[in-house]
Design a protein around this motif. Structure first.
Motif, short mmCIF file in Angstrom:
data_model
loop_
_atom_site.label_atom_id
_atom_site.label_comp_id
_atom_site.label_asym_id
_atom_site.label_seq_id
_atom_site.Cartn_x
_atom_site.Cartn_y
_atom_site.Cartn_z
N THR A 160 0.82 -1.20 0.00
CA THR A 160 0.00 0.00 0.00
C THR A 160 0.86 1.26 0.00
O THR A 160 0.61 2.21 -0.73
CB THR A 160 -0.92 0.01 1.23
OG1 THR A 160 -1.76 -1.15 1.20
CG2 THR A 160 -1.79 1.26 1.24
N SER B 118 3.88 1.53 -1.14
CA SER B 118 4.49 1.63 -2.46
C SER B 118 3.53 2.23 -3.47
O SER B 118 3.91 3.07 -4.28
CB SER B 118 4.95 0.25 -2.92
OG SER B 118 5.53 0.33 -4.21
N ARG B 119 2.27 1.80 -3.44
CA ARG B 119 1.26 2.34 -4.36
C ARG B 119 1.02 3.83 -4.08
O ARG B 119 0.87 4.62 -5.01
CB ARG B 119 -0.05 1.57 -4.23
CG ARG B 119 -0.02 0.19 -4.89
CD ARG B 119 -1.42 -0.35 -5.09
NE ARG B 119 -2.10 -0.55 -3.81
CZ ARG B 119 -2.04 -1.66 -3.11
NH1 ARG B 119 -1.32 -2.68 -3.55
NH2 ARG B 119 -2.72 -1.78 -1.97
N GLN C 254 3.92 5.75 -5.50
CA GLN C 254 3.83 5.81 -6.96
C GLN C 254 2.77 6.82 -7.39
O GLN C 254 2.97 7.59 -8.33
CB GLN C 254 3.50 4.43 -7.53
CG GLN C 254 3.41 4.38 -9.05
CD GLN C 254 4.71 4.81 -9.71
OE1 GLN C 254 5.78 4.39 -9.30
NE2 GLN C 254 4.62 5.65 -10.74
N LYS C 255 1.65 6.81 -6.68
CA LYS C 255 0.58 7.76 -7.00
C LYS C 255 1.07 9.19 -6.81
O LYS C 255 0.81 10.07 -7.64
CB LYS C 255 -0.63 7.48 -6.11
CG LYS C 255 -1.83 8.36 -6.42
CD LYS C 255 -3.02 7.97 -5.55
CE LYS C 255 -4.22 8.88 -5.85
NZ LYS C 255 -5.41 8.50 -5.03
#
Length: 199
Positions: A3, A5-6, A9-10
């Motif tokens: 989560t 990491s996402r 990235q976002k």
């Protein structure tokens, strides 16, 4: 972990979109900037851009909102150098001029606010933030006896913001007259001489 990491990235993608959009708004203005070109420059689909910003108007509004943060590092620099009063105001305006020269996001924000665009009504808010920052140091100048008695610091803060914006516009149209930072330095020497208290 996934989560986080996402989320990272976002945030990275969102920042990249804002960076490219700032370049486009700076160069072309609101009307001539397209989400399609922003996406193309990022090698993304339009849908990916719209995932982060539902419309071009919201994208432009975020470019303007982020520009309000320009003062944070400038104020930190002034405070780190233990500057106050008129010395701080002068340093802030010159540093802001240099930041404008170097930072497409700030140039884009000012262009979006001065031309016909959905974010034009943000101009009073932005100018209020700018004047508020300058007022802090002008109050110090009054306390230190650097300004003539009776100086209206609110009016002076607004005047300095307007002066900066006017010089920015002139520099855009006549760049051979010197950099914006140089214009600000010259204006400081000529415009404010009548306000400074002499002992």
């Amino acid at each position: 972990m996934a989560t986080t990491s996402r989320q990272e990235q976002k945030a990275t993608t969102r920042a990249a979109i804002l960076r490219i959009a700032s370049d486009e708004f700076d160069l072309h203005g609101y009307a001539a900037t397209s989400v399609a070109r922003v996406a193309e420059n990022l090698q993304m689909t339009k849908g990916s851009v719209y995932f982060h910003f539902a419309s071009k108007a919201l994208l432009a509004a975020e470019v303007v909102r982020v520009s309000f943060d320009v003062w944070d590092p400038l104020v930190r620099s002034v405070d780190d150098h233990a500057l106050s009063g008129l010395d701080a105001v002068r340093r802030l305006l010159v540093d802001l001029a240099q930041r404008y020269t170097d930072d497409a996001s700030l140039r884009a924000a000012l262009r979006l606010m001065r031309e016909e665009s959905p974010v034009r009504d943000r101009l009073p808010e932005a100018l209020g933030v700018w004047a508020g920052v300058l007022r802090r140091y002008l109050d110090q100048a009054v306390g230190a006896g650097q300004l003539r008695p009776g100086t209206d610091v609110d009016a002076l803060a607004r005047h300095l913001v307007a002066l900066f914006l006017g010089l920015q516009e002139i520099t855009q149209r006549a760049p051979t007259d010197g950099s914006l930072a140089e214009q600000v330095e010259d204006a400081w020497e000529t415009t404010l001489v009548g306000l400074v208290r002499t002992h």
